[in-house]
Design an enzyme around this catalytic site. Structure first.
Site, mmCIF file in Angstrom:
data_model
loop_
_atom_site.group_PDB
_atom_site.id
_atom_site.type_symbol
_atom_site.label_atom_id
_atom_site.label_comp_id
_atom_site.label_asym_id
_atom_site.label_seq_id
_atom_site.Cartn_x
_atom_site.Cartn_y
_atom_site.Cartn_z
ATOM 1 N N TRP A 64 2.166 10.599 -35.619
ATOM 2 C CA TRP A 64 2.183 11.846 -34.839
ATOM 3 C C TRP A 64 2.831 11.678 -33.468
ATOM 4 O O TRP A 64 2.538 10.718 -32.760
ATOM 5 C CB TRP A 64 0.740 12.314 -34.650
ATOM 6 C CG TRP A 64 0.565 13.406 -33.650
ATOM 7 C CD1 TRP A 64 0.200 13.266 -32.338
ATOM 8 C CD2 TRP A 64 0.754 14.808 -33.860
ATOM 9 N NE1 TRP A 64 0.140 14.494 -31.737
ATOM 10 C CE2 TRP A 64 0.480 15.454 -32.645
ATOM 11 C CE3 TRP A 64 1.130 15.583 -34.970
ATOM 12 C CZ2 TRP A 64 0.553 16.838 -32.495
ATOM 13 C CZ3 TRP A 64 1.211 16.968 -34.824
ATOM 14 C CH2 TRP A 64 0.923 17.581 -33.598
ATOM 15 N N ASP A 67 3.693 15.556 -26.642
ATOM 16 C CA ASP A 67 4.411 15.667 -25.358
ATOM 17 C C ASP A 67 5.320 14.495 -24.991
ATOM 18 O O ASP A 67 4.923 13.334 -25.100
ATOM 19 C CB ASP A 67 3.423 15.776 -24.193
ATOM 20 C CG ASP A 67 2.411 16.874 -24.367
ATOM 21 O OD1 ASP A 67 2.413 17.530 -25.412
ATOM 22 O OD2 ASP A 67 1.611 17.062 -23.448
#
Ligand code: NAG
Ligand code: NAG
Ligand code: NAG
Ligand code: NAG
Ligand code: NAG
Ligand code: NAG
Ligand code: NAG
Ligand code: NAG
Ligand code: NAG
Ligand code: NAG
Length: 492
Positions: A64, A67
């Site tokens: 994953w 930001d």
């Protein structure tokens, strides 16, 4: 220790002195190695499923990504870090992944930069201080009932291995001690370091706090430079504060915007900016132009900018928390946008693709007048340059070879709107061409980015074609168009 003390005298640099109090425990070294082993072991799953693997956008090797963080230039490389959880395709105990580039287009993966220990490593920024790359990031600690956010430092002298500072945290609470207190963006002005940090006030309003320091260790609170004064949400994440063409820009990623009545703010969370004036002496930011959304697409949340040689670059997470991420089935999730160059034109930020992306172009696949119903066949990538006649409708059908429909990209002459329709999910906005009437459309294996004019309006969306790209003119008139395929510039 003696040698380091001599160094700190020679350079009279506080950070060098700080850097002698570094800590990389055996557990930390071991954990980093285990993560790298896990990535190596899991990579074949990703490599076996390349259908959505992006060719020129940063994406995680496995697992994953969200930001971007610490976009910086150090030792002849651009560095970008990212919120990373290798062990799942959803977020988890957040690490910092790390990539570098010479040209902001071709990226190489480096080893894990930060590993969570008693803290999760939330977003932050970087600054070079006398030869050392200093990271400032948010340590997020949670228990069953609550959480705590403080600001940590880590250092590197080679841009590869990062060591945490033993005296962390360097900022341990927000004024009024509000819980959400994250994403420090640090810069230097004159002799002082400054940092803006995103926060949620005790009355649930997004705000940005400003601090200053002589040495990156002792930070003094200056002011709340901006706060939601009405409908701008409960929390402002990833603040960034910089000068652009002589004016101050506060870039924020607010959560909880309620104004979804117009074409704006259609996503779960937004990215936008406020333009104003700023006085370093008082810490007073005066708003001149109210909040405007930066991008119009479906997947654009949280940004990092970097200025080098007077050019301000931006990279955003090409994602959103409520997105489906169909690539999860293939062992990964999340990606970054291509690098954009920012300028201010009047009261609006223009975002153009970084120049060097043109180096990825192969020979033109099509160049001329695309008759109605003509089809351009691309593989997994493409750049389209389209001349728009703003006194006529334009309709392009962009889809996979096995799709009936996927994306309809339109210019609607009557409303002057650019419309990006992703399987019925509409994103649109009025476009008043400023500097040009052409569009650039970037297609990758699972994304589309549209730049109207000189980046006057942009749309960034993840999109999942079934098979190779096809571009069909569905307008009444033909359209002038050039199409290129783009070479790979990131690891598969
Ligand atoms: C992971 O693979 C890379 C590339 O093959 C290699 O350089 C590295 O040593 C491996 N890391 C570990 C911990 O096995
Ligand atoms: C991975 O994510 C799924 C779905 O959120 C969750 O059920 C599972 O526990 C996670 N596994 C790990 C190792 O984090
Ligand atoms: C902090 O709390 C004080 C007292 O409640 C209040 O006057 C002030 O406005 C608050 N400041 C911020 C930044 O929320
Ligand atoms: C978070 O922990 C620090 C100590 O590291 C403490 O000073 C601070 O008050 C805590 N913040 C909150 C909101 O409780
Ligand atoms: C929200 O909508 C109202 C009414 O249209 C407008 O006055 C206000 O400026 C909007 N706020 C934002 C943040 O766009
Ligand atoms: C697409 O891939 C095929 C098969 O690899 C190749 O022959 C063709 O030249 C490629 N087309 C483009 C536009 O790259
Ligand atoms: C398309 O190109 C042709 C030939 O260069 C030109 O005559 C025509 O005006 C162009 N159309 C538009 C909409 O720019
Ligand atoms: C643009 O469209 C108008 C209306 O159809 C047409 O008269 C004009 O020639 C077009 N311009 C170009 C450059 O093709
Ligand atoms: C793009 O890739 C092709 C095929 O791998 C290669 O021949 C060509 O030189 C590359 N072009 C650029 C600009 O890197
Ligand atoms: C000029 C022209 O033939 N345009 C065609 C483009 O595609 C639409 C929809 O397929 C057709 O209706 C137009 O005739």
């Amino acid at each position: 220790m003696k040698i380091l003390k001599v160094y700190s005298v020679i350079f009279s640099v506080i950070v060098t002195a700080l850097a002698c109090e570094l800590r990389e425990t055996n557990e930390e070294i071991q954990s980093k190695r285990l993560v790298e082993e896990y990535i190596n072991k899991t990579r074949p799953v990703v490599l076996d499923n390349p259908r959505f693997r992006l060719h020129y956008h940063i994406a995680p090797p496995v697992g994953w990504m969200n930001d971007p963080a610490a976009f910086s230039y150090y030792k002849e490389n651009y560095h970008l870090f990212y919120q990373y959880y290798p062990f799942n395709t959803t977020t988890g105990n957040t690490h910092w992944g790390h990539v570098i580039s010479k040209d902001l287009v071709t990226w190489t993966q480096l080893p894990i930069a930060l590993i969570p220990e008693e803290e999760l490593c939330f977003s932050g920024s970087a600054i070079e201080v006398e030869g050392t790359l200093v990271l400032m990031y948010t340590a997020h600690k949670k228990n069953e009932y609550s959480f705590n956010e403080t600001q940590y430092l880590a250092f590197s002298n080679d841009g590869v291995v990062f060591n945490k500072y033993v005296k962390n945290p360097v900022i341990s609470f927000a004024n009024n001690n509000s819980l959400d207190f994250r994403d420090p963006k640090v810069w230097k002005y004159g002799a002082l370091f400054y940092v803006v940090i995103g926060s949620r006030s005790s009355d649930d309003k997004g705000r940005v706090l400003l601090y200053k320091s002589k040495d990156m260790e002792y930070w003094e609170y200056i002011s709340e430079i901006a706060k939601n004064n009405g409908d701008l949400g409960f929390m402002w994440e990833c603040p960034d504060f910089f000068e652009l063409n002589g004016r101050f820009v506060l870039l924020i990623s607010p959560q909880g915007l309620t104004n979804k009545t117009t074409d704006r703010y259609q996503n779960q969370y937004q990215v936008g900016y406020i333009i104003g004036t700023f006085d370093y002496a008082t810490g007073d930011f005066k708003e001149e132009v109210a909040f405007q959304e930066l991008d119009y697409g479906h997947d654009f949340y949280t940004t990092q900018t970097l200025e080098r040689k007077s050019i301000r670059y931006l990279i955003a997470w090409m994602g959103s928390w409520d997105a489906m991420f169909p690539e999860r089935e293939d062992g990964w999730a999340g990606a970054m946008t291509i690098t954009r160059q920012l300028t201010l034109n009047g009261d609006r930020i223009l975002m153009k693709p970084v120049q060097a992306i043109e180096n990825l172009r192969g020979p033109p696949i099509f160049d001329g007048y695309l008759e109605p119903d003509n089809i351009i066949s691309l593989n997994q990538t493409g750049e389209l340059i389209i001349t728009v006649n703003v006194t006529e409708d334009l309709i392009l059908n962009i889809r996979g070879e096995n799709d009936i429909s996927l994306i309809i990209l339109k210019f609607d002459m009557a409303t002057k709107k650019v419309v990006l329709d992703r399987n019925g999910e509409i994103r649109q906005g009025e476009w008043k061409p400023i500097l040009s009437t052409s569009w650039r459309v970037f297609l990758d294996a699972s994304s589309i980015e549209v730049f109207c004019g000189e980046g006057e309006m942009t749309f960034t969306s993840r999109v999942y074609p079934n098979g190779m790209w096809r571009v069909v003119n569905s307008s009444v008139k033909g359209v002038n168009l050039t199409a290129y395929s783009l070479n790979r510039s990131v690891p598969l």
